[in-house]
Scaffold this motif. Structure first.
Motif, PDB file in Angstrom:
ATOM      1  N   ALA A 223      42.811  34.253  30.792  1.00 54.97           N
ATOM      2  CA  ALA A 223      41.454  35.218  30.700  1.00 54.97           C
ATOM      3  C   ALA A 223      40.414  34.330  31.120  1.00 54.97           C
ATOM      4  CB  ALA A 223      41.260  35.825  29.558  1.00 54.97           C
ATOM      5  N   THR A 224      40.250  33.057  30.561  1.00 55.23           N
ATOM      6  CA  THR A 224      39.252  32.291  30.836  1.00 55.23           C
ATOM      7  C   THR A 224      38.941  31.697  32.267  1.00 55.23           C
ATOM      8  OG1 THR A 224      39.333  31.392  28.883  1.00 55.23           O
ATOM      9  CG2 THR A 224      38.142  29.980  30.166  1.00 55.23           C
ATOM     10  N   ARG A 225      40.253  31.550  33.107  1.00 52.16           N
ATOM     11  CA  ARG A 225      40.183  31.152  34.310  1.00 52.16           C
ATOM     12  C   ARG A 225      39.921  32.320  35.226  1.00 52.16           C
ATOM     13  NH1 ARG A 225      43.503  27.322  36.602  1.00 52.16           N
ATOM     14  NH2 ARG A 225      43.905  25.497  35.143  1.00 52.16           N
ATOM     15  N   VAL A 226      40.397  33.389  35.066  1.00 45.73           N
ATOM     16  CA  VAL A 226      39.534  34.692  35.627  1.00 45.73           C
ATOM     17  C   VAL A 226      38.318  34.754  35.773  1.00 45.73           C
ATOM     18  CG1 VAL A 226      39.639  37.097  35.806  1.00 45.73           C
ATOM     19  CG2 VAL A 226      41.893  36.061  35.285  1.00 45.73           C
ATOM     20  N   GLN A 227      37.542  34.735  34.484  1.00 46.43           N
ATOM     21  CA  GLN A 227      36.229  34.721  34.411  1.00 46.43           C
ATOM     22  C   GLN A 227      35.588  33.735  35.104  1.00 46.43           C
ATOM     23  OE1 GLN A 227      34.383  37.296  33.059  1.00 46.43           O
ATOM     24  NE2 GLN A 227      33.031  36.447  34.139  1.00 46.43           N
ATOM     25  N   TYR A 228      36.089  32.422  35.043  1.00 42.14           N
ATOM     26  CA  TYR A 228      35.531  31.317  35.702  1.00 42.14           C
ATOM     27  C   TYR A 228      35.494  31.643  37.384  1.00 42.14           C
ATOM     28  CZ  TYR A 228      34.696  26.267  37.147  1.00 42.14           C
ATOM     29  OH  TYR A 228      34.316  25.172  37.583  1.00 42.14           O
ATOM     30  N   ALA A 229      36.734  32.352  37.881  1.00 45.34           N
ATOM     31  CA  ALA A 229      36.757  32.358  39.192  1.00 45.34           C
ATOM     32  C   ALA A 229      35.745  33.286  39.598  1.00 45.34           C
ATOM     33  CB  ALA A 229      38.125  32.753  39.562  1.00 45.34           C
ATOM     34  N   LEU A 230      35.415  34.246  38.820  1.00 48.83           N
ATOM     35  CA  LEU A 230      34.429  35.408  38.989  1.00 48.83           C
ATOM     36  C   LEU A 230      33.306  34.838  39.180  1.00 48.83           C
ATOM     37  CD1 LEU A 230      35.999  38.479  36.976  1.00 48.83           C
ATOM     38  CD2 LEU A 230      36.031  38.121  39.576  1.00 48.83           C
ATOM     39  N   ASN A 231      32.982  33.836  38.233  1.00 51.04           N
ATOM     40  CA  ASN A 231      31.557  33.440  38.399  1.00 51.04           C
ATOM     41  C   ASN A 231      31.177  32.431  39.381  1.00 51.04           C
ATOM     42  OD1 ASN A 231      31.190  34.343  35.736  1.00 51.04           O
ATOM     43  ND2 ASN A 231      31.651  32.506  34.726  1.00 51.04           N
ATOM     44  N   LEU A 232      32.325  31.724  39.959  1.00 51.55           N
ATOM     45  CA  LEU A 232      32.424  30.907  41.228  1.00 51.55           C
ATOM     46  C   LEU A 232      32.218  32.029  42.430  1.00 51.55           C
ATOM     47  CD1 LEU A 232      34.104  28.012  40.355  1.00 51.55           C
ATOM     48  CD2 LEU A 232      31.737  28.192  40.237  1.00 51.55           C
ATOM     49  N   GLU A 233      32.496  33.206  42.223  1.00 50.10           N
ATOM     50  CA  GLU A 233      32.779  34.391  43.556  1.00 50.10           C
ATOM     51  C   GLU A 233      34.070  34.066  44.182  1.00 50.10           C
ATOM     52  OE1 GLU A 233      29.117  34.539  45.838  1.00 50.10           O
ATOM     53  OE2 GLU A 233      28.167  35.166  43.840  1.00 50.10           O
ATOM     54  N   GLU A 234      34.930  33.467  43.636  1.00 49.95           N
ATOM     55  CA  GLU A 234      36.276  33.124  44.318  1.00 49.95           C
ATOM     56  C   GLU A 234      37.201  34.154  43.925  1.00 49.95           C
ATOM     57  OE1 GLU A 234      37.590  29.273  42.712  1.00 49.95           O
ATOM     58  OE2 GLU A 234      35.957  28.296  43.881  1.00 49.95           O
TER      59      GLU A 234
ATOM     60  N   ILE B 287      41.449  33.988  44.424  1.00 51.93           N
ATOM     61  CA  ILE B 287      41.919  33.407  43.144  1.00 51.93           C
ATOM     62  C   ILE B 287      41.781  34.172  41.651  1.00 51.93           C
ATOM     63  CG2 ILE B 287      41.603  31.448  41.489  1.00 51.93           C
ATOM     64  CD1 ILE B 287      40.739  29.795  44.159  1.00 51.93           C
ATOM     65  N   ALA B 288      40.626  34.762  41.541  1.00 53.89           N
ATOM     66  CA  ALA B 288      40.383  35.553  40.366  1.00 53.89           C
ATOM     67  C   ALA B 288      41.685  36.701  40.537  1.00 53.89           C
ATOM     68  CB  ALA B 288      39.200  36.228  40.469  1.00 53.89           C
ATOM     69  N   LYS B 289      41.790  37.331  41.613  1.00 53.31           N
ATOM     70  CA  LYS B 289      42.834  38.287  41.644  1.00 53.31           C
ATOM     71  C   LYS B 289      44.148  37.902  41.325  1.00 53.31           C
ATOM     72  CE  LYS B 289      44.417  42.012  44.933  1.00 53.31           C
ATOM     73  NZ  LYS B 289      44.302  42.692  46.113  1.00 53.31           N
ATOM     74  N   GLN B 290      44.486  36.831  41.994  1.00 52.09           N
ATOM     75  CA  GLN B 290      45.850  36.116  41.722  1.00 52.09           C
ATOM     76  C   GLN B 290      46.155  36.202  40.261  1.00 52.09           C
ATOM     77  OE1 GLN B 290      46.423  32.729  44.258  1.00 52.09           O
ATOM     78  NE2 GLN B 290      45.849  33.927  46.063  1.00 52.09           N
TER      79      GLN B 290
END
Length: 330
Positions: free
Chosen positions: A99-110, A113-116
């Motif tokens: 969950a933390t990685r998803v939010q981090y990826a969203l913050n970086l507009e990746e 990666i967030a979807k995966q």
């Protein structure tokens, strides 16, 4: 799944590696295994955790300490060690990390990666939900329908056997019907126990074991014993006054008192709440993952996700004016 944990916070300082438990972890779908093919590191202001998930069903959990505890390492307290509770906590860590990685990826507009990561998190959550339903004796809609259809077929077969005067076959079918009905009733009773459970202790509360004397903190709870029959035999559950039909708690054991126990699964009747607030130092490698810190009464404050997992309310410490006068945190 191999896990090596290094934790550093204001309340704990532990590191190292030692084999603690080995068990088979079942996280699979009908079309195959869930594959956690990633080397991941969870970073926060309080803790660091390195995990590698290979998709294998064998689980190896590693954690340890440079210091030696004061507890008797050969004591009978090890009979209440729970590998399943330990695995449950580690999977909870993995969900938090995803969950933390998803939010981090969203913050970086990746977003790709967030979807995966989100898809992987969804897969894990689905499997955890299935395990939880099985643990609580709940059946999915399809499973309930299958049982209902099986009962209808068995009753039809019973009627045919009676009409054909095949009484030996009729007796066998009656036994099958009785067993299926008993299993359904037992699952229903267990599910109701989870819905109406009353717990004497709460998440984050410091407790003491009546028999073995070690200090611990509650990090999980079940309204009845959900361990295997072999574990119950080893833990001498049959010798308890209330047996397996009472609340059981996942507890983190203070490593200074018993560095080999790590996570125990303890019956409610074997735990005591301290008469006075326990503000003494408490060390455990999982503490900084599961709790924000300690409140003014010395108990730990569970993270929001842990409270949601067990559907427990937030505990508010009663205001004491003396804390303010003494300069402490109210």
């Amino acid at each position: 799944m191999s896990v090596s944990t290094v934790t550093a916070s204001t309340n704990s300082s532990v590191c190292g590696s030692a084999n603690v438990s080995r068990r088979r972890l079942r996280l699979r779908r009908s079309h195959g295994h869930l594959i956690f093919g990633t080397e991941k590191r969870l970073l926060s202001h309080q803790c660091v955790q390195n995990l590698s998930f290979s998709g294998q069903r064998d689980v190896r959990v590693e954690a340890g300490w440079f210091f030696k505890g004061g507890g008797d390492q050969g004591s009978d307290a090890s009979s209440e060690r729970s590998e399943s509770a330990n695995e449950d906590i580690l999977i909870f860590f993995y969900q938090l990390d995803l969950a933390t990685r998803v939010q981090y990826a969203l913050n970086l507009e990746e977003y790709d990666i967030a979807k995966q990561l989100r898809n992987k998190l969804n897969e894990v959550e689905v499997e955890v939900t299935k395990q939880l339903e099985s643990k609580r004796g709940l059946s999915s809609k399809s499973e309930a329908q299958d049982k209902g259809i099986s009962l209808l077929r068995l009753r039809a077969d019973l009627q045919n056997a009676i009409e054909n005067e095949n009484y030996s076959l009729a007796a066998e079918i009656r036994d099958q019907i009785s067993k299926l009905e008993a299993d359904s009733l037992a699952a229903s009773v267990k599910a109701q126990a989870f819905e109406k459970a009353q717990f004497e202790f709460r998440l984050g509360q410091k407790v003491k074991h009546k028999k073995f004397g070690y200090r611990a903190v509650v990090c999980g709870m079940d309204p009845v014993c959900c361990e295997t029959s072999s574990w119950m035999e080893t833990a001498h559950v049959d010798q308890l006054t209330r047996g397996p039909d009472q609340p059981y708690y996942q507890v983190l054991v203070d490593v200074h008192e018993d560095p080999n126990l790590l996570v125990a699964y303890v019956a409610e009747e074997n735990l005591l709440a301290p008469e006075e607030p326990d503000k003494a130092r408490f060390d455990h490698p999982y503490a900084s993952f599961l709790f924000y810190g300690m409140d003014s009464a010395g108990d730990f404050i569970p993270v929001k996700q842990l409270r949601e997992k067990y559907n427990r309310p937030r505990h508010e410490v009663p205001y004491d004016p003396q804390d303010e006068r003494s300069g402490g945190d109210a």
